[in-house]
Design an enzyme around this catalytic site. Structure first.
Site, PDB file in Angstrom:
ATOM      1  CE1 TYR A   1     -69.271 -26.246 -13.772  1.00 18.40           C
ATOM      2  CE2 TYR A   1     -70.711 -24.534 -12.934  1.00 18.40           C
ATOM      3  CZ  TYR A   1     -70.366 -25.865 -13.020  1.00 18.40           C
ATOM      4  OH  TYR A   1     -71.100 -26.812 -12.356  1.00 18.40           O
TER       5      TYR A   1
ATOM      6  CG  ASN B   1     -64.111 -35.646 -11.970  1.00 18.68           C
ATOM      7  OD1 ASN B   1     -63.168 -36.418 -12.130  1.00 18.68           O
ATOM      8  ND2 ASN B   1     -64.406 -35.106 -10.800  1.00 18.68           N
TER       9      ASN B   1
ATOM     10  CB  CYS C   1     -66.150 -31.743 -10.486  1.00 20.02           C
ATOM     11  SG  CYS C   1     -67.015 -33.234 -10.005  1.00 20.02           S
ATOM     12  CG  HIS C   2     -67.103 -31.272  -4.297  1.00 21.81           C
ATOM     13  ND1 HIS C   2     -66.157 -32.265  -4.537  1.00 21.81           N
ATOM     14  CD2 HIS C   2     -66.703 -30.620  -3.177  1.00 21.81           C
ATOM     15  CE1 HIS C   2     -65.232 -32.199  -3.579  1.00 21.81           C
ATOM     16  NE2 HIS C   2     -65.544 -31.216  -2.743  1.00 21.81           N
TER      17      HIS C   2
ATOM     18  CD  GLU D   1     -64.286 -29.913   0.159  1.00 19.30           C
ATOM     19  OE1 GLU D   1     -64.397 -28.870  -0.523  1.00 19.30           O
ATOM     20  OE2 GLU D   1     -63.955 -31.006  -0.330  1.00 19.30           O
TER      21      GLU D   1
END
Length: 170
Positions: free
Chosen positions: A108, A131, A139-140, A166
């Site tokens: 963050y 979001n 945002c993950h 990912e």
């Protein structure tokens, strides 16, 4: 003379972690989330909330790119155009999120720095929470300093799955 009245399209996209509810205008994604259309609509700009909503089986371009992403082409989301309401810092934070590559995570505090206000760590967290376009504005990929996942509006199991998909988590 007949005028085209703007309409929004809504579609449900099945993912390995549940239904992803989508709202778009033309080929621009306005909202995506794992809760419900009602939740997403309540968070749209007032002018968009007033538009007619049409159910669609798929959304041209958007559904195809999401299919590509969930099938393993992790860069496919970059081809989706987006628009959502938000203040200047949130807009900067969302742009910064989209530049975090699949398979990578940032804190963050790093998000705040990349959004132009290094001291605005809480605001960076708020931008993640507000979001409206989950997965596409990733945002993950934002985690706590120290490596813990932090929060995710759709649950940590969804965040965990996306990051594993990912390659950011083993």
């Amino acid at each position: 003379m007949e005028y085209d009245v703007p309409v929004l399209s809504q579609s449900t996209f099945k993912t390995p972690v549940g239904n992803l509810y989508l709202i778009a205008q033309d080929q621009k994604l306005l909202a995506a989330g794992f809760t419900s259309f009602k939740d997403l609509i309540s968070r749209l700009e007032k002018s968009d909330q007033a538009l007619t909503l049409k159910n669609r089986k798929t959304l041209p371009v958007i559904s195809d790119l999401l299919e590509d992403y969930f099938s393993g082409n992790l860069n496919a989301l970059g081809g989706i155009s987006v628009r959502q309401p938000g203040e200047k810092f949130s807009q900067s934070a969302w742009r910064a999120m989209r530049r975090v590559a699949p398979g990578a995570v940032i804190s963050y505090s790093e998000l705040a720095r990349r959004a132009g206000s290094p001291e605005a760590i809480r605001a960076a967290g708020s931008a993640c929470a507000r979001n409206l376009i989950a997965v596409v504005i990733p945002c993950h990929r934002i985690i706590k300093t120290g490596g813990t996942l932090g929060n995710y509006a759709y649950g940590l199991s969804v965040k965990n799955w996306l990051l594993r998909h990912e390659g950011a988590l083993q």
